[in-house]
Scaffold this active site. Structure first.
Site, mmCIF file in Angstrom:
data_model
loop_
_atom_site.group_PDB
_atom_site.id
_atom_site.type_symbol
_atom_site.label_atom_id
_atom_site.label_comp_id
_atom_site.label_asym_id
_atom_site.label_seq_id
_atom_site.Cartn_x
_atom_site.Cartn_y
_atom_site.Cartn_z
ATOM 1 N N CYS A 114 0.914 -1.376 0.073
ATOM 2 C CA CYS A 114 -0.077 0.019 -0.037
ATOM 3 C C CYS A 114 0.983 1.317 -0.072
ATOM 4 O O CYS A 114 0.305 2.227 -0.200
ATOM 5 C CB CYS A 114 -1.054 -0.075 1.011
ATOM 6 S SG CYS A 114 -2.079 -1.379 1.236
ATOM 7 N N HIS A 264 -3.047 7.042 3.657
ATOM 8 C CA HIS A 264 -3.574 5.833 2.944
ATOM 9 C C HIS A 264 -4.800 5.520 3.802
ATOM 10 O O HIS A 264 -4.767 5.409 5.119
ATOM 11 C CB HIS A 264 -2.347 4.724 3.246
ATOM 12 C CG HIS A 264 -2.847 3.439 2.990
ATOM 13 N ND1 HIS A 264 -3.716 2.898 2.004
ATOM 14 C CD2 HIS A 264 -2.783 2.185 3.294
ATOM 15 C CE1 HIS A 264 -3.968 1.817 1.708
ATOM 16 N NE2 HIS A 264 -3.408 1.402 2.967
ATOM 17 N N ASN A 296 -10.208 0.404 1.725
ATOM 18 C CA ASN A 296 -8.854 0.330 1.502
ATOM 19 C C ASN A 296 -8.377 -0.009 0.002
ATOM 20 O O ASN A 296 -8.394 -1.311 -0.365
ATOM 21 C CB ASN A 296 -7.985 -0.619 2.551
ATOM 22 C CG ASN A 296 -6.601 -0.676 2.278
ATOM 23 O OD1 ASN A 296 -6.052 -0.059 1.250
ATOM 24 N ND2 ASN A 296 -5.835 -1.064 3.198
HETATM 25 O O1 UT7 Z 1 -3.038 -1.491 3.834
HETATM 26 C C1 UT7 Z 1 -2.738 -2.364 5.178
HETATM 27 C C2 UT7 Z 1 -3.998 -3.328 5.224
HETATM 28 N N1 UT7 Z 1 -4.217 -3.758 6.539
HETATM 29 C C3 UT7 Z 1 -4.689 -2.946 7.522
HETATM 30 O O2 UT7 Z 1 -4.673 -1.673 7.583
HETATM 31 C C4 UT7 Z 1 -5.528 -3.463 8.938
HETATM 32 C C5 UT7 Z 1 -5.052 -2.724 10.054
HETATM 33 N N2 UT7 Z 1 -6.056 -3.586 11.152
HETATM 34 C C6 UT7 Z 1 -7.368 -3.287 11.163
HETATM 35 O O3 UT7 Z 1 -7.974 -2.376 10.684
HETATM 36 C C7 UT7 Z 1 -8.205 -4.030 12.302
HETATM 37 O O4 UT7 Z 1 -7.240 -4.842 12.919
HETATM 38 C C8 UT7 Z 1 -9.152 -4.714 11.662
HETATM 39 C C9 UT7 Z 1 -10.383 -3.919 11.287
HETATM 40 C C10 UT7 Z 1 -8.837 -5.797 10.608
HETATM 41 C C11 UT7 Z 1 -9.832 -5.700 12.848
HETATM 42 O O5 UT7 Z 1 -10.210 -4.765 14.064
HETATM 43 P P1 UT7 Z 1 -9.802 -5.058 15.419
HETATM 44 O O6 UT7 Z 1 -10.297 -4.177 16.434
HETATM 45 O O7 UT7 Z 1 -8.320 -5.560 15.303
HETATM 46 O O8 UT7 Z 1 -10.801 -6.434 15.766
HETATM 47 P P2 UT7 Z 1 -9.996 -7.795 15.814
HETATM 48 O O9 UT7 Z 1 -9.288 -8.555 14.776
HETATM 49 O O10 UT7 Z 1 -9.085 -7.977 17.283
HETATM 50 O O11 UT7 Z 1 -11.230 -8.652 16.236
HETATM 51 C C12 UT7 Z 1 -12.220 -8.299 17.231
HETATM 52 C C13 UT7 Z 1 -13.151 -9.379 17.246
HETATM 53 C C14 UT7 Z 1 -12.970 -10.872 17.165
HETATM 54 O O12 UT7 Z 1 -13.701 -11.661 17.815
HETATM 55 P P3 UT7 Z 1 -13.326 -12.443 19.137
HETATM 56 O O13 UT7 Z 1 -12.501 -13.382 18.282
HETATM 57 O O14 UT7 Z 1 -12.526 -11.439 19.975
HETATM 58 O O15 UT7 Z 1 -14.558 -13.106 19.355
HETATM 59 C C15 UT7 Z 1 -12.966 -11.056 15.813
HETATM 60 O O16 UT7 Z 1 -13.219 -12.515 15.285
HETATM 61 O O17 UT7 Z 1 -14.390 -9.143 16.174
HETATM 62 C C16 UT7 Z 1 -14.291 -10.284 15.108
HETATM 63 N N3 UT7 Z 1 -14.215 -9.918 14.030
HETATM 64 C C17 UT7 Z 1 -15.431 -9.684 13.445
HETATM 65 N N4 UT7 Z 1 -16.684 -9.619 13.334
HETATM 66 C C18 UT7 Z 1 -17.489 -9.165 12.692
HETATM 67 C C19 UT7 Z 1 -13.158 -9.797 13.013
HETATM 68 N N5 UT7 Z 1 -13.510 -9.324 11.820
HETATM 69 C C20 UT7 Z 1 -15.179 -9.307 12.050
HETATM 70 C C21 UT7 Z 1 -15.803 -8.803 11.038
HETATM 71 N N6 UT7 Z 1 -17.494 -8.901 11.284
HETATM 72 N N7 UT7 Z 1 -15.593 -8.396 9.916
#
Ligand code: UT7
Length: 343
Positions: A114, A264, A296
């Protein structure tokens, strides 16, 4: 001697993939996606590849900043994945043919994930300053939907497709002022042997078409983007602010002078963390993104935001602008420049 940057031209795919559409594909909700990412919808390209989207962005640029393809001395394309999952040939070379550029000019792709567009502006600037070329095109074009697994809710809610293009030209006025680019090896960790943000070959779900308002999917075994979002989030929060400070250092400009920051558009939380940190240190200008509507789009996210910021009068002729990005690798970087509208 300086290097002026004109543009961007953009291509925005017409197919909209909303949070409601994603709710039908994976166990997620509009509420979760919007509150955790700031995204409501994204565009995906069902019919055009990276090459065609890049070419259309160049045509859009030509309509905004008239120039002839014959004038162009070099083409640099920042992208992540080529059409048809090919690793070569460079799509920049194909785009050179499509737009009718002179035979024999260097045309090549650069992979910085990215951060690609920011890195390509740096390469283009350096080549002009070194006296290698006078005018070149820098593109960011992405069809991330092609390597997104729509059965993986951790990744599929984030990404969209699009393309942007800039013209860089040798000049006497102040244009590009400074660029910074860096990397930190993403060696991964437990459960992530190949890195926290990488690809993995597996059976995943591809969106293949849209009929009667519904997205059709097919299971396909191929390389898909995989990510430990939390690890990426932490890295991004650290480098986004620092890259902006680094690109200003030694230029005679300070945060108070910056009119617009174009981050970004990976996640509203990353953008807001950087914004808060920069405002604490003196930023008065606007931090502009449109990730709510495009998600993104990787190398295309800065140009998509820049095009809209120009249309809305947020970036004006002579505005002092910072592009800032991070990506897989890990990579990060920034460009500091004066916006110019007409040649
Ligand atoms: O260009 C570079 C590309 N990457 C990025 O920029 C990614 C940067 N990271 C992020 O944007 C965030 O980490 C995410 C949006 C991907 C995830 O957010 P988070 O606050 O870090 O959530 P998490 O991964 O800690 O997940 C929290 C909970 C989990 O549940 P459990 O396991 O604690 O019960 C996930 O399973 O949310 C759950 N979860 C979802 N629930 C509903 C993860 N994705 C989803 C979803 N819908 N799409």
């Amino acid at each position: 001697m300086g290097v002026t940057i004109y543009g961007p031209g953009v291509h925005i795919p017409e197919t909209v993939l909303t949070n409601a559409d994603l709710e039908k594909l994976v166990d997620t909700s509009d509420e979760w996606i919007f509150s955790r990412t700031g995204m409501r919808e994204r565009r995906i390209s069902l019919d055009k590849g990276v090459r065609e989207m890049g070419t259309l962005a160049v045509y859009d640029l030509m309509s905004r900043v008239p120039f002839s393809p014959e004038e162009i001395d070099e083409i640099i394309l920042a992208t992540n994945v080529h059409d048809g999952n090919r690793t070569f040939p460079a799509h920049a070379a194909l785009i050179a043919g499509d737009i009718g550029a002179r035979k024999g000019i260097p045309a090549y792709d650069q992979i910085l994930a990215c951060t690609g567009l920011v890195g390509a502006i740096r390469t283009g600037y350096n080549n002009i300053i070194a006296g290698v070329v006078d005018k070149l095109l820098v593109l960011g074009a992405e069809r991330i939907s092609k390597f997104t697994d729509y059965a993986d809710r951790h990744t599929c809610v984030l990404f969209g497709d699009g393309a942007g293009a800039y013209l860089l030209q040798r000049s006497e006025e102040e244009g590009v002022i400074k660029n910074v680019l860096g990397s930190e090896p993403d060696m991964g960790g437990k459960g992530w042997p190949n890195g926290y943000l990488t690809t993995e070959k597996r059976e995943g779900l591809q969106i293949v078409s849209k009929n009667n308002g519904e997205f059709q999917t097919e299971k396909r075994k191929k390389n898909y983007l995989i990510m430990d979002g939390g690890k990426v989030l932490k890295f991004a929060a650290r480098v986004m602010k620092q890259s902006v400070l680094d690109v200003l250092e030694g230029t005679g400009y300070s945060l108070e002078d910056v009119d617009v920051v174009l981050p970004h558009g990976a996640n509203i939380r990353i953008v807001n963390a950087a914004k808060k940190g920069l405002e604490k240190e003196g930023l008065k200008g606007v931090v502009f993104h449109n990730l709510e509507r495009y998600g993104n789009t990787s190398t295309a996210s800065v140009p998509l935001a820049a095009a809209e910021a120009k249309e809305r009068g947020i970036i004006k002729e002579g505005s002092l602008v910072v592009n800032v990005a991070f990506g897989a690798g890990f990579t990060y970087g920034a460009n500091l420049y004066r916006a110019r509208f007409s040649r």
